[in-house]
Enzyme design. Sequence first.
Site, short mmCIF file in Angstrom:
data_model
loop_
_atom_site.label_atom_id
_atom_site.label_comp_id
_atom_site.label_asym_id
_atom_site.label_seq_id
_atom_site.Cartn_x
_atom_site.Cartn_y
_atom_site.Cartn_z
N GLY A 56 55.29 49.97 49.42
CA GLY A 56 55.12 48.51 49.52
C GLY A 56 53.66 48.10 49.40
O GLY A 56 53.20 47.19 50.07
N SER B 33 56.45 52.16 54.49
CA SER B 33 56.15 52.62 55.83
C SER B 33 54.81 52.04 56.27
O SER B 33 53.77 52.36 55.70
CB SER B 33 56.07 54.16 55.83
N VAL C 130 42.57 48.74 48.54
CA VAL C 130 41.59 48.23 47.58
C VAL C 130 42.37 47.72 46.36
O VAL C 130 43.59 47.78 46.34
CB VAL C 130 40.57 49.32 47.16
N LYS D 239 37.84 34.75 38.24
CA LYS D 239 37.03 35.79 37.58
C LYS D 239 36.95 35.47 36.09
O LYS D 239 37.97 35.44 35.40
CB LYS D 239 37.67 37.16 37.82
P1 FAD Z 1 49.34 52.18 47.66
O1 FAD Z 1 48.62 50.93 47.90
O2 FAD Z 1 48.76 53.44 48.17
O3 FAD Z 1 50.78 52.00 48.31
C1 FAD Z 1 51.63 53.11 48.56
C2 FAD Z 1 52.83 52.64 49.35
O4 FAD Z 1 53.73 53.73 49.48
C3 FAD Z 1 52.50 52.16 50.77
O5 FAD Z 1 53.26 51.02 51.08
C4 FAD Z 1 52.99 53.32 51.63
O6 FAD Z 1 53.39 52.90 52.91
C5 FAD Z 1 54.17 53.81 50.81
N1 FAD Z 1 54.55 55.19 51.10
C6 FAD Z 1 53.89 56.33 50.79
N2 FAD Z 1 54.55 57.40 51.25
C7 FAD Z 1 55.67 56.93 51.83
C8 FAD Z 1 56.77 57.54 52.52
N3 FAD Z 1 56.85 58.85 52.70
N4 FAD Z 1 57.74 56.74 52.99
C9 FAD Z 1 57.69 55.39 52.84
N5 FAD Z 1 56.68 54.76 52.23
C10 FAD Z 1 55.69 55.52 51.74
N6 FAD Z 1 43.05 48.00 40.55
C11 FAD Z 1 42.74 46.85 39.95
O7 FAD Z 1 43.53 46.35 39.15
N7 FAD Z 1 41.57 46.23 40.21
C12 FAD Z 1 40.63 46.75 41.02
O8 FAD Z 1 39.59 46.15 41.25
C13 FAD Z 1 40.90 48.00 41.61
N8 FAD Z 1 40.00 48.61 42.41
C14 FAD Z 1 40.27 49.85 42.93
C15 FAD Z 1 39.30 50.54 43.62
C16 FAD Z 1 39.54 51.83 44.07
C17 FAD Z 1 38.48 52.59 44.78
C18 FAD Z 1 40.82 52.42 43.88
C19 FAD Z 1 41.12 53.78 44.41
C20 FAD Z 1 41.79 51.72 43.22
C21 FAD Z 1 41.54 50.45 42.71
N9 FAD Z 1 42.48 49.76 41.97
C22 FAD Z 1 42.17 48.59 41.36
C23 FAD Z 1 43.83 50.28 41.86
C24 FAD Z 1 44.74 49.52 42.84
O9 FAD Z 1 44.23 49.65 44.14
C25 FAD Z 1 46.15 50.07 42.78
O10 FAD Z 1 46.60 50.11 41.46
C26 FAD Z 1 47.11 49.18 43.55
O11 FAD Z 1 46.64 48.94 44.84
C27 FAD Z 1 48.47 49.83 43.61
O12 FAD Z 1 48.52 50.84 44.57
P2 FAD Z 1 49.93 51.44 44.90
O13 FAD Z 1 50.83 50.34 45.35
O14 FAD Z 1 50.37 52.27 43.76
O15 FAD Z 1 49.64 52.45 46.12
#
Ligand code: FAD
Length: 496
Positions: free
Chosen positions: A13, A39, A47, A78
């Site tokens: 999420g 979770s 970020v 932006k």
């Molecule tokens: P996450 O935010 O890590 O979410 C993972 C989810 O999975 C969480 O809800 C967690 O609870 C859930 N989860 C994991 N394991 C389990 C489990 N076993 N059971 C239940 N739930 C679980 N992108 C941009 O477009 N612009 C930016 O400026 C930018 N800056 C960034 C800077 C940095 C340093 C980094 C590392 C990334 C950046 N990004 C940026 C990328 C951006 O942060 C991600 O693409 C975006 O936040 C998506 O993350 P996500 O949802 O894939 O993962």
Amino acid sequence: MQNKINKVVIVGGGTAGWISAALLKKILGNTVTIELVESEAIGTVGVGEATIPPIRLLNKVLGLNEAEFIKETKATIKLGIMFENWRVPNEQYFHSFGVAGKNMAFCQFHHYCSRANQLGFATNLWNYDANYLAAMQGKFGHINSQNQSLELPYAYHFDATLYAKYLRKVSQGLGVKRTEGMVDSVSRNVRNGYIEKLRLQSGQEVAGDLFIDCSGFRGLLIQQELATGYEDWSHWLPCDRAVAIPTERFEKTLPYTRSIAHKAGWQWRIPLQHRNGNGLVYSSAHYSEAEAEALLMSNLESKPLAEPNFIRFKTGRRRKQWNKNVVAVGLSSGFLEPLESTSIHLIQSAIVRLTQLFPHNGIDNASVVEYNKQSTLEFEQIRDFLILHYHVNERTDSQFWRDLGDMEIPNSLAHKIALFRDSGTLFREQNDLFLESSWLQVMQGQGITPKDYHPIANNVSEQKLTDMLAHIKQIKHAYVKSLPSHDEFLKSYCNL
Ligand code: FAD
């Protein structure tokens, strides 16, 4: 072929999970049910706050009210990114979302600028770009003109946590079911290895036909369960760590991101309504965690509001983004550092691609192959654009920059650079996210001056060329002058 896809289960999420949920539900409607498992005990990466213009299309498709969206996510506008110290220390250039000059048939505007330069007029591409001019004057307003060359293409900076919360509300309003709980184990079909259900720590089971892995870097389903593999690109993009920290807002909010290069990495500064986002992306082969933290802290321009958040990553992509009945979206699908703010866009385009190839009647191999082919090309095109920033540099002050200048680059990028260097020619490759105007600004900003310009630019007299450039400049400057300041715009548009 698997059975019909009636139920989609999303794990995670964060930004990826909630964009996927909202967009899939909005587009596919009642043809599928969607359940998202997240979770709070694990949390999100925290970020990801700068975006690129296609996000406005996402918001439009989701039917979001822009003023409400800006208010709820504490967003700012932006207009582009200022790259500081990238070519050499103490110099900067802007990557604007706009287009300099105006569209010209058969011969792009920058060829006319090159000719003017050769004739000795002091002319600079950015003087003809309304986005750049507005950004430098801290201005913004919605365009109210039929003149295309006055458009101000824009995106947003927003608070990543508030954004996920906002989309969660939107998704639940559309009918997405949310389940709180930690996924503990997975059951798979013994015959084809497809995932059938998730078992949560609470003992609850969540069954589905298609699983979207939005679990972040851990890649819970795509990697930990299916061992899909990863193509490592760190030999081209060696930064592998980040440290991020929010700080107090400034009195005035700039309508652009700053990217400030250091000796072995770069620092971002993202202005939001209530705070600034700051972070250092760096190479662990050159800085220790303590050195990186000290460097970031010594370059903050306002008071920290939290403890630093350390993040590790490996640049590259999952070998298959769709494997069996799992599609990886977001950080689980691969990672390209946030230099051009492309990750959130990759989430959006992954879901659009999935809806186009959605396997309503069962997963067929051809759709999976097509999906993976398109995803690979998209990742590679962005990768090349990022490498360009590092490779074409004239910095001699650290081994990091010297090594990047000397490295071998992908053939696809080498060809693009050679074409531009020789003749100033730029072509947008099929579906490349970055238009010619983006490649042009970064090539020029990093110091490539084409040896020649297109001969069509010689077809106008010197006087006509002077008049044309002066006219465009005058129109754009006058237009930008008429805009309100960015802060005034936010205040009146969103009733802040
Ligand atoms: P996450 O935010 O890590 O979410 C993972 C989810 O999975 C969480 O809800 C967690 O609870 C859930 N989860 C994991 N394991 C389990 C489990 N076993 N059971 C239940 N739930 C679980 N992108 C941009 O477009 N612009 C930016 O400026 C930018 N800056 C960034 C800077 C940095 C340093 C980094 C590392 C990334 C950046 N990004 C940026 C990328 C951006 O942060 C991600 O693409 C975006 O936040 C998506 O993350 P996500 O949802 O894939 O993962």
